[in-house]
Write an enzyme that holds these catalytic residues in place. Structure first.
Site, PDB file in Angstrom:
ATOM      1  N   LYS A 116       2.334  -3.751   6.075  1.00  0.00           N
ATOM      2  CA  LYS A 116       3.150  -3.800   5.599  1.00  0.00           C
ATOM      3  C   LYS A 116       4.252  -3.599   5.010  1.00  0.00           C
ATOM      4  O   LYS A 116       5.022  -4.052   3.778  1.00  0.00           O
ATOM      5  CB  LYS A 116       1.751  -2.901   4.522  1.00  0.00           C
ATOM      6  CG  LYS A 116       0.592  -2.934   3.734  1.00  0.00           C
ATOM      7  CD  LYS A 116       0.381  -4.261   3.417  1.00  0.00           C
ATOM      8  CE  LYS A 116      -0.938  -4.986   3.175  1.00  0.00           C
ATOM      9  NZ  LYS A 116      -0.671  -6.249   2.391  1.00  0.00           N
ATOM     10  N   SER A 164       1.001  -0.914  -0.120  1.00  0.00           N
ATOM     11  CA  SER A 164      -0.163  -0.385   0.316  1.00  0.00           C
ATOM     12  C   SER A 164       1.226   1.059  -0.101  1.00  0.00           C
ATOM     13  O   SER A 164       1.621   0.907   0.556  1.00  0.00           O
ATOM     14  CB  SER A 164      -0.752   0.130   0.688  1.00  0.00           C
ATOM     15  OG  SER A 164      -1.479   1.283   1.453  1.00  0.00           O
ATOM     16  N   SER A 165       0.587   2.308  -0.354  1.00  0.00           N
ATOM     17  CA  SER A 165       1.009   3.545  -0.244  1.00  0.00           C
ATOM     18  C   SER A 165       1.568   4.244   0.380  1.00  0.00           C
ATOM     19  O   SER A 165       1.731   4.845   1.152  1.00  0.00           O
ATOM     20  CB  SER A 165       0.932   4.781  -1.343  1.00  0.00           C
ATOM     21  OG  SER A 165      -1.396   4.802  -1.002  1.00  0.00           O
ATOM     22  N   HIS A 195     -13.331   3.419   2.361  1.00  0.00           N
ATOM     23  CA  HIS A 195     -12.339   3.984   1.580  1.00  0.00           C
ATOM     24  C   HIS A 195     -12.926   5.144   1.006  1.00  0.00           C
ATOM     25  O   HIS A 195     -14.175   5.032   0.779  1.00  0.00           O
ATOM     26  CB  HIS A 195     -11.070   3.509   0.655  1.00  0.00           C
ATOM     27  CG  HIS A 195      -9.845   2.613   1.705  1.00  0.00           C
ATOM     28  ND1 HIS A 195     -10.377   0.902   0.992  1.00  0.00           N
ATOM     29  CD2 HIS A 195      -9.225   2.854   1.991  1.00  0.00           C
ATOM     30  CE1 HIS A 195      -8.916   0.070   2.045  1.00  0.00           C
ATOM     31  NE2 HIS A 195      -8.120   1.614   2.562  1.00  0.00           N
ATOM     32  N   TYR A 245      -1.770  -0.690   9.929  1.00  0.00           N
ATOM     33  CA  TYR A 245      -1.553  -0.973   8.641  1.00  0.00           C
ATOM     34  C   TYR A 245      -0.281  -1.155   7.886  1.00  0.00           C
ATOM     35  O   TYR A 245       0.407  -2.377   7.374  1.00  0.00           O
ATOM     36  CB  TYR A 245      -2.625  -0.538   8.404  1.00  0.00           C
ATOM     37  CG  TYR A 245      -2.650  -1.223   6.713  1.00  0.00           C
ATOM     38  CD1 TYR A 245      -3.521  -2.687   6.455  1.00  0.00           C
ATOM     39  CD2 TYR A 245      -2.408  -0.338   5.464  1.00  0.00           C
ATOM     40  CE1 TYR A 245      -3.359  -3.090   5.782  1.00  0.00           C
ATOM     41  CE2 TYR A 245      -2.909  -0.953   4.469  1.00  0.00           C
ATOM     42  CZ  TYR A 245      -3.285  -2.472   4.078  1.00  0.00           C
ATOM     43  OH  TYR A 245      -3.756  -2.971   3.343  1.00  0.00           O
TER      44      TYR A 245
END
Length: 318
Positions: free
Chosen positions: A136, A103-104, A175, A132
């Site tokens: 990641k 994820s960014s 989101h 989170y």
């Protein structure tokens, strides 16, 4: 090629599985009831039995700002456990190629824009989704470490904000794009004159359609090892996947309102958190390898809204 897609019921995993089937690969999937990725012994038995040629780890516990603030322990624990179990047991079963989807949010809150892959671990993370993000980052380093020690070919792709058919439209745990799409849809249905949106509307976000994300992921998976290694580094093996352009939340809201047909007022509650002010991915490495996204935001939002109308327009309980 026999490919195990972990997380095939999710938006991204589902689209990856569909594209794999369409091109003729042998796709292996399991529901959570059939295989709990938090159960190491179960994952070990599955890998030993199935012996896939490749694994795509798209399974994750995901959500927006509210969900991350409400369930931080679950976000860090479940994602860490899934990553460790899948990566280690894939290695133990002799799986040489694996693709991990990140994820960014792994990048620092104040990273220079657009965000390059080498920005990783150079600053403080955004607090609203830190658990989170930490999980990641651990997944990326897990893949890199197995490559360094065992000579595996485990790769990671870092998508920007994703949307599209199969998205989560929950009132609180979705989101920003699907949340706004649902909110404007319900505002039209209920005849509301105002829609109030969290934050100032000034943060900028980049959005990538799930079909593009799946295509980009498979492009990276398919690269021969020489080409992949020539464009990465053993200590920096992840690759950004994005659209290459961003919009403000205000611009996004007006685009969605136009698609849905909302003609009332759009107001922003600046007392609510904005999150990171900008997250635009530098996608030059992936473009240099030969891949670029093709679905525009307007085109993608319209397609997503059609899917929403066919599948969730009457949704009330969530």
């Amino acid at each position: 090629m026999k490919v195990f897609v972990a997380g095939h019921r999710g938006m991204v995993g589902g689209e990856i599985a569909r594209q794999l089937v369409a091109r003729g690969d042998d796709v292996v999937t399991r529901t959570r009831a059939e295989l709990d990725l938090l159960d190491q012994a179960g994952v070990r038995a599955f890998m030993a039995s199935e012996r896939p040629d490749a694994v795509i780890l798209a399974a994750a516990k995901v959500g927006g700002i509210h969900a991350n603030n409400t369930y931080p322990a679950q976000f860090v624990f479940e994602n860490l456990m899934m990553e460790c179990n899948v990566v280690h047991e894939a290695y133990s079963a002799g799986v040489e190629r694996l693709l991990f989807l990140g994820s960014s949010c792994i990048y620092p809150r104040e990273a220079a824009q657009p965000i390059r892959e080498d920005s990783l671990l150079t600053g403080t993370l955004e607090a609203t989704n830190e658990p989170y993000a930490v999980a990641k980052i651990a997944g990326i380093k897990l893949c890199e470490s197995y490559n360094r020690q065992y000579g595996t070919d485990y790769r990671s792709v870092m998508p920007t904000n994703l949307y599209g058919p199969g998205d989560n439209f929950h009132r609180e745990n979705s989101h920003v794009l699907p949340a706004l799409l649902r909110r404007f849809h319900e505002a039209v249905r209920e005849g509301l004159e105002d829609v109030i949106i969290w934050g100032s509307g000034t943060p900028r976000r980049e959005f990538l359609h799930v079909e593009d994300m799946a295509a980009g992921s498979l492009f990276v998976l398919d690269l021969d090892k020489h080409t992949y290694m020539a464009n990465t580094d053993p200590m920096l093996s992840h690759i950004n996947v994005g659209y290459g352009e961003d919009v403000t939340i205000n611009e996004l809201a007006h685009l969605i309102a136009n698609v849905v047909g909302f003609q009332g007022r759009i107001r922003f509650d600046s007392g609510k958190p904005d999150g990171t002010m900008r997250k635009l991915m530098d996608i030059s490495r992936l473009e240099a390898m030969g891949w670029k996204a093709s679905i525009s935001l307007d085109q993608g939002v319209r397609q997503t809204y059609r899917w929403f109308l066919e599948n969730h327009a009457g949704l009330r309980e969530a």
